[in-house]
Design a protein around this motif. Structure first.
Motif, PDB file in Angstrom:
ATOM      1  N   ALA A 104       1.264  -1.315   0.303  1.00  0.00           N
ATOM      2  CA  ALA A 104       0.193  -0.254  -0.006  1.00  0.00           C
ATOM      3  C   ALA A 104       0.645   1.054   0.454  1.00  0.00           C
ATOM      4  O   ALA A 104       0.174   2.103  -0.908  1.00  0.00           O
ATOM      5  CB  ALA A 104      -0.794   0.251   1.117  1.00  0.00           C
ATOM      6  N   ASN A 117       2.447   1.607  -3.253  1.00  0.00           N
ATOM      7  CA  ASN A 117       1.298   2.330  -4.658  1.00  0.00           C
ATOM      8  C   ASN A 117       1.585   3.613  -4.451  1.00  0.00           C
ATOM      9  O   ASN A 117       1.173   4.245  -5.326  1.00  0.00           O
ATOM     10  CB  ASN A 117       0.377   1.082  -4.034  1.00  0.00           C
ATOM     11  CG  ASN A 117       0.096  -0.144  -5.198  1.00  0.00           C
ATOM     12  OD1 ASN A 117       1.849  -0.640  -5.397  1.00  0.00           O
ATOM     13  ND2 ASN A 117      -0.774  -0.785  -4.387  1.00  0.00           N
ATOM     14  N   TYR A 147       0.805   4.530  -8.858  1.00  0.00           N
ATOM     15  CA  TYR A 147      -0.142   3.390  -9.615  1.00  0.00           C
ATOM     16  C   TYR A 147       0.320   2.145  -8.539  1.00  0.00           C
ATOM     17  O   TYR A 147       1.430   2.461  -7.617  1.00  0.00           O
ATOM     18  CB  TYR A 147       0.738   3.407 -10.746  1.00  0.00           C
ATOM     19  CG  TYR A 147       2.205   3.272 -11.237  1.00  0.00           C
ATOM     20  CD1 TYR A 147       2.286   1.725 -11.285  1.00  0.00           C
ATOM     21  CD2 TYR A 147       2.703   4.181 -10.960  1.00  0.00           C
ATOM     22  CE1 TYR A 147       3.292   1.835 -11.167  1.00  0.00           C
ATOM     23  CE2 TYR A 147       3.679   4.191 -11.247  1.00  0.00           C
ATOM     24  CZ  TYR A 147       4.416   2.524 -11.912  1.00  0.00           C
ATOM     25  OH  TYR A 147       5.607   2.110 -11.812  1.00  0.00           O
ATOM     26  N   GLU A 148      -0.904   1.133  -8.595  1.00  0.00           N
ATOM     27  CA  GLU A 148      -1.141  -0.067  -8.434  1.00  0.00           C
ATOM     28  C   GLU A 148       0.596  -0.881  -9.355  1.00  0.00           C
ATOM     29  O   GLU A 148       0.733  -0.738 -10.488  1.00  0.00           O
ATOM     30  CB  GLU A 148      -1.673  -1.115  -8.171  1.00  0.00           C
ATOM     31  CG  GLU A 148      -3.189  -0.257  -7.401  1.00  0.00           C
ATOM     32  CD  GLU A 148      -4.235  -1.199  -8.024  1.00  0.00           C
ATOM     33  OE1 GLU A 148      -4.945  -0.780  -6.767  1.00  0.00           O
ATOM     34  OE2 GLU A 148      -3.964  -1.671  -8.824  1.00  0.00           O
ATOM     35  N   THR A 151       2.753  -3.285 -10.685  1.00  0.00           N
ATOM     36  CA  THR A 151       1.509  -4.115 -12.427  1.00  0.00           C
ATOM     37  C   THR A 151       3.290  -5.271 -12.722  1.00  0.00           C
ATOM     38  O   THR A 151       4.520  -4.641 -13.175  1.00  0.00           O
ATOM     39  CB  THR A 151       0.820  -3.230 -12.716  1.00  0.00           C
ATOM     40  OG1 THR A 151       0.019  -2.414 -11.506  1.00  0.00           O
ATOM     41  CG2 THR A 151       0.296  -3.918 -14.026  1.00  0.00           C
ATOM     42  N   TYR A 154      -1.687 -11.763  -1.990  1.00  0.00           N
ATOM     43  CA  TYR A 154      -1.853 -10.012  -2.026  1.00  0.00           C
ATOM     44  C   TYR A 154      -3.374 -10.349  -2.296  1.00  0.00           C
ATOM     45  O   TYR A 154      -3.920 -10.874  -3.251  1.00  0.00           O
ATOM     46  CB  TYR A 154      -1.383  -9.389  -2.983  1.00  0.00           C
ATOM     47  CG  TYR A 154      -0.135  -9.182  -1.872  1.00  0.00           C
ATOM     48  CD1 TYR A 154       0.762  -8.439  -1.415  1.00  0.00           C
ATOM     49  CD2 TYR A 154       1.295 -10.631  -2.593  1.00  0.00           C
ATOM     50  CE1 TYR A 154       1.559  -8.321  -1.895  1.00  0.00           C
ATOM     51  CE2 TYR A 154       2.355 -10.191  -1.883  1.00  0.00           C
ATOM     52  CZ  TYR A 154       2.980  -9.031  -1.307  1.00  0.00           C
ATOM     53  OH  TYR A 154       3.988  -9.072  -1.564  1.00  0.00           O
ATOM     54  N   SER A 183      -5.265  -8.388  -5.353  1.00  0.00           N
ATOM     55  CA  SER A 183      -5.428  -7.782  -6.352  1.00  0.00           C
ATOM     56  C   SER A 183      -6.229  -7.887  -7.748  1.00  0.00           C
ATOM     57  O   SER A 183      -7.229  -7.793  -7.175  1.00  0.00           O
ATOM     58  CB  SER A 183      -3.596  -8.692  -7.145  1.00  0.00           C
ATOM     59  OG  SER A 183      -4.482  -9.923  -7.301  1.00  0.00           O
ATOM     60  N   SER A 223      -2.075  -6.328 -11.149  1.00  0.00           N
ATOM     61  CA  SER A 223      -1.166  -5.341 -10.645  1.00  0.00           C
ATOM     62  C   SER A 223      -1.484  -5.579  -8.551  1.00  0.00           C
ATOM     63  O   SER A 223      -2.622  -5.865  -8.587  1.00  0.00           O
ATOM     64  CB  SER A 223      -2.494  -4.343 -10.436  1.00  0.00           C
ATOM     65  OG  SER A 223      -2.315  -3.949 -12.268  1.00  0.00           O
ATOM     66  N   GLN A 229      -2.350  -4.594  -5.075  1.00  0.00           N
ATOM     67  CA  GLN A 229      -3.148  -4.214  -3.888  1.00  0.00           C
ATOM     68  C   GLN A 229      -2.789  -3.699  -2.805  1.00  0.00           C
ATOM     69  O   GLN A 229      -3.273  -2.568  -2.061  1.00  0.00           O
ATOM     70  CB  GLN A 229      -5.200  -3.990  -4.346  1.00  0.00           C
ATOM     71  CG  GLN A 229      -4.769  -3.691  -5.884  1.00  0.00           C
ATOM     72  CD  GLN A 229      -6.383  -4.023  -6.092  1.00  0.00           C
ATOM     73  OE1 GLN A 229      -7.418  -4.723  -5.206  1.00  0.00           O
ATOM     74  NE2 GLN A 229      -7.092  -3.002  -6.556  1.00  0.00           N
ATOM     75  N   GLU A 230      -2.868  -4.723  -2.063  1.00  0.00           N
ATOM     76  CA  GLU A 230      -3.299  -5.020  -0.648  1.00  0.00           C
ATOM     77  C   GLU A 230      -2.143  -6.056  -0.185  1.00  0.00           C
ATOM     78  O   GLU A 230      -2.201  -7.475  -0.470  1.00  0.00           O
ATOM     79  CB  GLU A 230      -4.128  -4.937  -0.039  1.00  0.00           C
ATOM     80  CG  GLU A 230      -4.111  -5.176   1.512  1.00  0.00           C
ATOM     81  CD  GLU A 230      -5.679  -5.100   2.072  1.00  0.00           C
ATOM     82  OE1 GLU A 230      -5.705  -5.315   3.321  1.00  0.00           O
ATOM     83  OE2 GLU A 230      -7.199  -4.875   1.668  1.00  0.00           O
TER      84      GLU A 230
END
Length: 285
Positions: free
Chosen positions: A159, A162, A167-168, A170, A206, A208, A255, A257-258
């Motif tokens: 997090a 990013n 951006y995420e 990727t 993750y 994603s 991508s 995300q968390e």
């Protein structure tokens, strides 16, 4: 290197631009604001093994997406011996037909990195070239940098990484055939090989997002070596709930995300299966 037309003056953003993060974008935007010049970048091709934030081609794609029209990607060995004056004369003027330069406050160049951004400004002024030195961009009380982003990726703070990237994170990679264990567990996966020159994210699971063809899917991604089944080859394995198409050989964007949980070894395949379904519930609600 993209072709630069000889009579086209360029505004050149200088830097490694690994990750093309929000600090880099400030340097790039300075070049983009020079409407009478073509926006260009001078950079280097690769870093050391396991250090790149983005694969080589994705870095270029990010630069183009930011608005850069031409990229001069030099081999480090070909320019490392140049003096500061030779770099300005041979590269900026001779190769890039430069009329304007932007760089970060900590930009160094020339043999043994002996010249800094202010020396660049002095040398360019002799040739009527303006140099814009961009101050650091901070987040959370510290400077945004590629080094800090790499560390965030390594410890699983995706997090934060990013936010600094803008951006995420990727990976746009080919889908390869795996052991198909996911199918047996009711969670088929899209398998991709992590490029050897990229920093490894913390092994684990993750939340994603996957882009297949033109459709975005909420997904769950495991990065690691599958200790339960004895496989020690790092892979990106992405499960898209309800998706069961064979797309081997296609290129898919995944991508991150968390970060959900770290990688661990389970006592049995059944325990692993139960954990996978618990993980899936976190991303599907």
């Amino acid at each position: 290197m993209d072709k630069i037309i000889n009579n086209t003056k360029t505004a050149v953003a200088l830097g490694m631009f690994d990750g093309v993060h929000i600090g880099h974008i400030e340097v790039i935007n300075s070049a983009l604001r020079q409407k009478s010049f073509m926006p260009a970048v001078f950079t280097f091709a690769v870093l050391q093994k396991n250090e790149n934030i983005l694969p080589y081609q994705m870095k270029f794609a990010q630069l183009k997406a930011a608005g850069i029209k031409s990229i001069y990607s030099a081999d480090f060995e070909s320019v490392r011996g140049l003096s500061a004056e030779e770099f300005v004369q041979q590269i900026l003027i001779g190769k890039m037909n430069c009329g304007y330069v932007s760089c970060g406050w900590n930009f160094c160049f020339s043999k043994n990195a002996s010249a800094d951004a202010y020396e660049l400004k002095r040398l360019c002024a002799v040739h009527g070239i303006e140099v814009d030195i961009i101050p650091p961009v901070s987040m959370g009380g510290a400077e945004v940098s590629s080094t800090r982003i790499r560390q965030a990726i390594r410890v699983g703070d995706i997090a934060l990484a990013n936010r600094m990237l803008g951006y995420e994170l990727t990976y746009e990679l080919e889908v390869v055939e795996g052991a198909k264990l996911g199918r047996k567990l009711g969670a088929p996966t899209i398998n991709q090989i992590i490029p050897a020159d990229c920093v490894l994210p913390k092994f684990g699971v993750y939340k994603s997002r996957a882009l297949v063809d033109v459709i975005h899917y909420t997904a769950i991604t495991n990065i690691g070596i599958k200790p339960t089944v004895g496989d020690n080859k790092p892979l990106i394995e992405t499960h898209i709930p309800g998706f069961n198409m064979d797309i081997y050989g296609q290129t898919v964007k995944v991508s991150l995300q968390e970060f959900i949980r770290g990688e661990k070894k389970f006592g049995s395949i059944e325990e692993l299966k139960e954990q996978i379904h618990r993980d899936m519930s976190q991303v599907t609600g």
